[in-house]
Write a protein that holds these residues in place. Structure first.
Motif, PDB file in Angstrom:
ATOM      1  N   ASP A  66       0.850  -1.190   0.000  1.00 45.65           N
ATOM      2  CA  ASP A  66       0.000   0.000   0.000  1.00 45.65           C
ATOM      3  C   ASP A  66       0.889   1.245   0.000  1.00 45.65           C
ATOM      4  O   ASP A  66       2.117   1.141  -0.059  1.00 45.65           O
ATOM      5  N   ASN A  67       0.250   2.404   0.065  1.00 49.13           N
ATOM      6  CA  ASN A  67       0.987   3.666   0.092  1.00 49.13           C
ATOM      7  C   ASN A  67       0.890   4.349   1.446  1.00 49.13           C
ATOM      8  O   ASN A  67       1.001   5.580   1.537  1.00 49.13           O
ATOM      9  N   ASN A  68       0.686   3.574   2.497  1.00 49.63           N
ATOM     10  CA  ASN A  68       0.510   4.136   3.824  1.00 49.63           C
ATOM     11  C   ASN A  68       1.715   4.980   4.249  1.00 49.63           C
ATOM     12  O   ASN A  68       1.556   6.089   4.766  1.00 49.63           O
ATOM     13  N   HIS A  69       2.910   4.472   4.013  1.00 49.81           N
ATOM     14  CA  HIS A  69       4.108   5.194   4.450  1.00 49.81           C
ATOM     15  C   HIS A  69       4.275   6.525   3.729  1.00 49.81           C
ATOM     16  O   HIS A  69       4.525   7.548   4.365  1.00 49.81           O
ATOM     17  N   ILE A  70       4.145   6.520   2.404  1.00 54.46           N
ATOM     18  CA  ILE A  70       4.335   7.768   1.664  1.00 54.46           C
ATOM     19  C   ILE A  70       3.197   8.753   1.965  1.00 54.46           C
ATOM     20  O   ILE A  70       3.418   9.961   2.033  1.00 54.46           O
ATOM     21  N   SER A  71       2.001   8.236   2.208  1.00 56.60           N
ATOM     22  CA  SER A  71       0.878   9.120   2.539  1.00 56.60           C
ATOM     23  C   SER A  71       1.122   9.823   3.874  1.00 56.60           C
ATOM     24  O   SER A  71       0.878  11.032   4.010  1.00 56.60           O
ATOM     25  N   ARG A  72       1.608   9.062   4.861  1.00 56.10           N
ATOM     26  CA  ARG A  72       1.927   9.650   6.162  1.00 56.10           C
ATOM     27  C   ARG A  72       3.067  10.654   6.036  1.00 56.10           C
ATOM     28  O   ARG A  72       3.054  11.716   6.671  1.00 56.10           O
ATOM     29  N   PHE A  73       4.060  10.320   5.221  1.00 58.53           N
ATOM     30  CA  PHE A  73       5.195  11.215   4.999  1.00 58.53           C
ATOM     31  C   PHE A  73       4.724  12.548   4.414  1.00 58.53           C
ATOM     32  O   PHE A  73       5.059  13.624   4.922  1.00 58.53           O
ATOM     33  N   ILE A  74       3.953  12.483   3.345  1.00 62.57           N
ATOM     34  CA  ILE A  74       3.493  13.705   2.674  1.00 62.57           C
ATOM     35  C   ILE A  74       2.586  14.521   3.592  1.00 62.57           C
ATOM     36  O   ILE A  74       2.693  15.753   3.664  1.00 62.57           O
TER      37      ILE A  74
END
Length: 199
Positions: A66-74
């Protein structure tokens, strides 16, 4: 992501990145999104800072599809600039050589150049934030895009709308950002997992 692919060397009259090794073209929807962000910001601000970074995973951490990490980062990154009242726009893309490998992310940022003049504090914050999100002290996970095949390259280009070299710098920045639109190494994400996001 749309299926329309640009196979030419330009988009909207501007040169774009074309790979001789992987001549698969570039996604038109990503190119258009990048172009729209640039136009929006340079119309709104007389100075705009363009910054690129790449983000990777350490070998010992597995992305869960998923994109959980990049979403939290952004989200956290954007909040930092919002609190300082700095206009901030972004676009990221997810890529992976094949579905069995961890993805990596290419990011571009556009900021109000009247309030932030260089990217160095941004680099440090991005590195610390990504390490915090992953819970690791591993180094080298955020690439500041300062080199190009062994050649030194500036990152953090200031676009000044009233400058004599504005048009050339705009084209140069759009060319560098267009790398994010390349078809190669996309389309390996699980179903319903986005391969790019933007503000």
């Amino acid at each position: 992501m749309g299926n329309s692919v640009n196979h030419g060397p330009t988009f909207n009259g501007h040169p774009i990145f074309v790979s001789n090794r992987q001549p698969l073209g570039s996604y038109c929807d990503i190119l258009q999104s990048i172009f729209n962000l640039f136009v929006f910001m340079v119309k709104k601000h007389n100075k705009v800072l363009f910054v690129r970074i790449d983000i990777t995973y350490p070998a010992e951490i597995r992305n869960l599809g998923d994109n959980n990490h990049i979403s939290r980062f952004i989200e956290s990154f954007a909040l930092r600039f919002k609190r300082r009242r700095i206009d901030f726009k972004y676009l990221w893309v997810r890529e992976a050589v094949n579905p069995d490998h961890n993805p990596h992310y290419h990011c571009m940022f556009l900021l109000d150049g009247n309030k932030i003049q260089n990217p160095y504090g941004l680099f440090e914050k991005a590195t610390a934030l990504w390490e915090k999100i992953l819970g690791t002290g591993a180094s080298g996970l955020v690439d500041y895009c300062l080199g190009n095949r062994g050649q030194e390259r500036n990152n953090g280009v200031m676009l000044c709308r009233n400058s004599h070299d504005f048009n050339q710098k705009f084209m140069d920045c759009f060319y560098r950002a267009s790398y994010l639109a390349k078809v190669y190494s996309k389309c390996s994400s699980p179903k319903r997992v986005r391969e790019f996001g933007l503000s």
